[in-house]
Design an enzyme around this catalytic site. Structure first.
Site, PDB file in Angstrom:
ATOM      1  N   ARG A 168       0.943  -1.207   0.001  1.00 45.04           N
ATOM      2  CA  ARG A 168      -0.048  -0.044  -0.068  1.00 45.04           C
ATOM      3  C   ARG A 168       0.809   1.305   0.036  1.00 45.04           C
ATOM      4  NH1 ARG A 168       1.655   1.734   4.039  1.00 45.04           N
ATOM      5  NH2 ARG A 168       0.935   3.775   3.752  1.00 45.04           N
ATOM      6  N   GLY A 169       0.358   2.425  -0.088  1.00 42.95           N
ATOM      7  CA  GLY A 169       0.954   3.713  -0.056  1.00 42.95           C
ATOM      8  C   GLY A 169       0.973   4.140  -1.610  1.00 42.95           C
ATOM      9  N   ALA A 170       0.938   5.408  -1.968  1.00 38.39           N
ATOM     10  CA  ALA A 170       0.396   5.445  -3.303  1.00 38.39           C
ATOM     11  C   ALA A 170       1.832   5.046  -4.353  1.00 38.39           C
ATOM     12  CB  ALA A 170       0.165   7.140  -3.580  1.00 38.39           C
ATOM     13  N   ASN A 195      -5.152  12.795   0.659  1.00 42.87           N
ATOM     14  CA  ASN A 195      -4.433  11.946   1.453  1.00 42.87           C
ATOM     15  C   ASN A 195      -5.411  11.224   2.303  1.00 42.87           C
ATOM     16  OD1 ASN A 195      -1.729  11.101   1.757  1.00 42.87           O
ATOM     17  ND2 ASN A 195      -2.163  11.981   4.119  1.00 42.87           N
ATOM     18  N   LYS A 196      -4.792  10.470   3.036  1.00 45.30           N
ATOM     19  CA  LYS A 196      -5.624   9.313   4.123  1.00 45.30           C
ATOM     20  C   LYS A 196      -6.628  10.321   4.773  1.00 45.30           C
ATOM     21  CE  LYS A 196      -5.358   6.075   4.028  1.00 45.30           C
ATOM     22  NZ  LYS A 196      -6.415   4.936   3.540  1.00 45.30           N
ATOM     23  N   GLN A 241      -2.574   2.591  10.185  1.00 45.72           N
ATOM     24  CA  GLN A 241      -1.191   2.746   9.577  1.00 45.72           C
ATOM     25  C   GLN A 241      -0.097   3.562  10.204  1.00 45.72           C
ATOM     26  OE1 GLN A 241      -4.021   3.193   7.905  1.00 45.72           O
ATOM     27  NE2 GLN A 241      -4.071   2.903   5.745  1.00 45.72           N
ATOM     28  N   ASP A 262      -1.925  11.151  -2.124  1.00 40.96           N
ATOM     29  CA  ASP A 262      -2.275   9.969  -2.893  1.00 40.96           C
ATOM     30  C   ASP A 262      -2.667  10.737  -4.403  1.00 40.96           C
ATOM     31  OD1 ASP A 262      -2.906   8.856   0.049  1.00 40.96           O
ATOM     32  OD2 ASP A 262      -2.734   7.144  -1.358  1.00 40.96           O
ATOM     33  N   ARG A 274      -7.241  -0.067  -6.640  1.00 37.23           N
ATOM     34  CA  ARG A 274      -7.276   1.204  -5.824  1.00 37.23           C
ATOM     35  C   ARG A 274      -7.584   2.293  -6.535  1.00 37.23           C
ATOM     36  NH1 ARG A 274      -4.438   0.923  -0.597  1.00 37.23           N
ATOM     37  NH2 ARG A 274      -6.085   2.494  -0.079  1.00 37.23           N
TER      38      ARG A 274
HETATM   39  O1  MRU Z   1      -4.827   3.511   2.099  1.00 39.45           O
HETATM   40  P1  MRU Z   1      -3.151   3.543   2.047  1.00 39.45           P
HETATM   41  O2  MRU Z   1      -2.434   3.007   3.251  1.00 39.45           O
HETATM   42  O3  MRU Z   1      -2.542   3.267   0.866  1.00 39.45           O
HETATM   43  O4  MRU Z   1      -2.851   5.338   1.891  1.00 39.45           O
HETATM   44  C1  MRU Z   1      -1.767   5.709   2.050  1.00 39.45           C
HETATM   45  C2  MRU Z   1      -1.677   7.095   2.333  1.00 39.45           C
HETATM   46  O5  MRU Z   1      -2.572   7.915   2.408  1.00 39.45           O
HETATM   47  C3  MRU Z   1      -0.349   7.636   2.443  1.00 39.45           C
HETATM   48  O6  MRU Z   1      -0.256   8.846   3.567  1.00 39.45           O
HETATM   49  C4  MRU Z   1      -0.140   8.333   1.141  1.00 39.45           C
HETATM   50  O7  MRU Z   1      -0.313   7.133   0.215  1.00 39.45           O
HETATM   51  C5  MRU Z   1       1.225   8.540   0.500  1.00 39.45           C
HETATM   52  S1  MRU Z   1       2.174   7.384   0.398  1.00 39.45           S
HETATM   53  C6  MRU Z   1       4.025   7.877   0.384  1.00 39.45           C
END
Ligand code: MRU
Length: 366
Positions: free
Chosen positions: A53-55, A254-255, A203, A244, A90
């Site tokens: 996970r993570g963009a 973002n999250k 997270q 993201d 996603r």
């Molecule tokens: O749903 P996730 O865990 O994939 O979301 C990740 C985030 O929101 C991070 O803060 C974002 O992707 C930045 S990743 C460097």
């Protein structure tokens, strides 16, 4: 990053030269387990189940997912099918689409027999570019932390608040929001991180705290609603989050919960930065609130919590009453007007259409 003295990436090609390894992030912080991906289906499932996970990392793993699909069938039809399957995993992080487009562009005009090699080469390059970009983000963000340190009594730690996990686990290496913190820590600057737990999937508590602990960075995990209080009491010098998707006008997705931190930061005069590589910028979109698709995930993520019991078992418990409806919006959008600056591989950029276009002219219109 080094974990217990051993260098680890968050995605790699296995010794067989084709299958793909990832860290199973759903097992952290209680176990470091890896998963070997051998098919398109396994790669797609690893992304949608958030084992990875993570963009930026989603993009890298999706690129390898396309490689795995092409190994099985290198036809145009199969490639289009695999593209659609991976893109659907996603919806919010634009790096996914960016990386898939990069691999397709590298492969499209190749003869069938050369497509697999071309895809693996582009996927590997995407990973290398991500590492280089994030390290550059770290350097630009370090300058911000150094300025904050200079404004404090000598030796007093710079307090950075972060949300979710935007560390090396969310990228191929270094991380985005955490890269400046790692750079500062490596340079010997006193830095302390407030880590939002980041419900519902935690997270922050599970991943960011684990990362920072392994690198020896002082930190404290806080309940998600604590940041505003800390800012009122001058206990936060700056906020750095990941992203993201960033629109052409500088809105930051973002999250979920990031927007509330930005509001509290603005009310308290605390600078709010989003750190992201250019693969996170979506020049096709303007108004992020209206236009960015926000992922809604399963009710169980909100209704339950998973953790380790005193005798070491991993258990999931239900925390809402039977019969209550649950809503699970995974991301929100912070309008550009609340963002102090965007920390990218090309430096600190104002969150405006003009500044983004001037910094990434080759991306405008793409
Ligand atoms: O749903 P996730 O865990 O994939 O979301 C990740 C985030 O929101 C991070 O803060 C974002 O992707 C930045 S990743 C460097």
């Amino acid at each position: 990053m080094r974990i217990d003295g051993k260098w680890m990436s968050s995605v790699w090609v296995e010794a067989d030269g084709w299958s793909v390894g990832i860290i199973d992030q759903t097992r952290l912080p209680h176990a470091i387990e890896t998963v070997r991906l051998t098919t398109l289906g396994e790669a797609a499932n690893a992304i949608s189940a958030m084992q990875t996970r993570g963009a930026p990392l989603i993009g890298a793993v999706a690129a390898y997912g396309l490689c795995l699909a092409l190994r099985a069938d290198a036809s145009d039809a199969a490639m289009e099918q695999a593209y659609a399957t991976l893109l659907a995993t996603r919806p919010t992080a634009i790096n996914l689409k960016w990386a898939l487009n990069e691999v397709v562009a590298a492969v499209r005009n190749q003869p069938r027999g050369e497509r697999v090699a071309a895809a693996y080469a582009r996927a590997a390059a995407i990973c290398q570019e991500d590492i280089a970009n994030n390290e550059a983000i770290g350097g630009h963000g370090l300058a911000i932390i150094e300025r904050a340190a200079a404004a404090k009594p000598p030796g007093a730690p710079v307090n950075v608040l972060t949300h979710c996990n935007a560390g090396w686990l969310a990228t191929v290496d270094w991380g985005t929001a955490l890269a400046p913190i790692y750079k500062a820590h490596l340079k010997g600057l006193a830095v302390h991180v407030w880590v939002d737990e980041t419900r519902p999937r935690n997270q922050g508590a599970a991943l960011t705290a684990w990362e920072l602990g392994r690198q020896g960075v002082p930190h404290a995990v806080i309940a998600d609603n604590t940041g505003g209080h800390l800012m009122q009491h001058r206990l936060v010098d700056l906020v750095i989050t990941g992203a993201d998707r960033i629109t052409a006008q500088g809105d930051v997705c973002n999250k979920i919960g990031t927007y509330l931190k930005a509001l509290a930061a603005r009310d308290n005069g605390v600078p709010f930065y989003a750190a992201a590589p250019s693969s996170t910028i979506d020049f096709a979109l303007g108004d992020g609130v209206a236009e960015i698709p926000i992922e809604q995930r399963g009710a169980e993520e909100v209704a339950t919590m998973t953790g380790r019991t005193a005798d070491g078992r991993i258990e999931t418990v239900t925390v809402v009453p039977d019969g209550s409806m649950v809503a699970n919006y995974a991301f929100d959008v912070t309008p550009a007007r609340l963002v102090t600056g965007l920390i990218t591989e090309r430096g600190l950029i104002a969150p405006t259409r003009e500044a983004l276009a001037a910094s990434f002219p080759e991306r405008v219109g793409r």
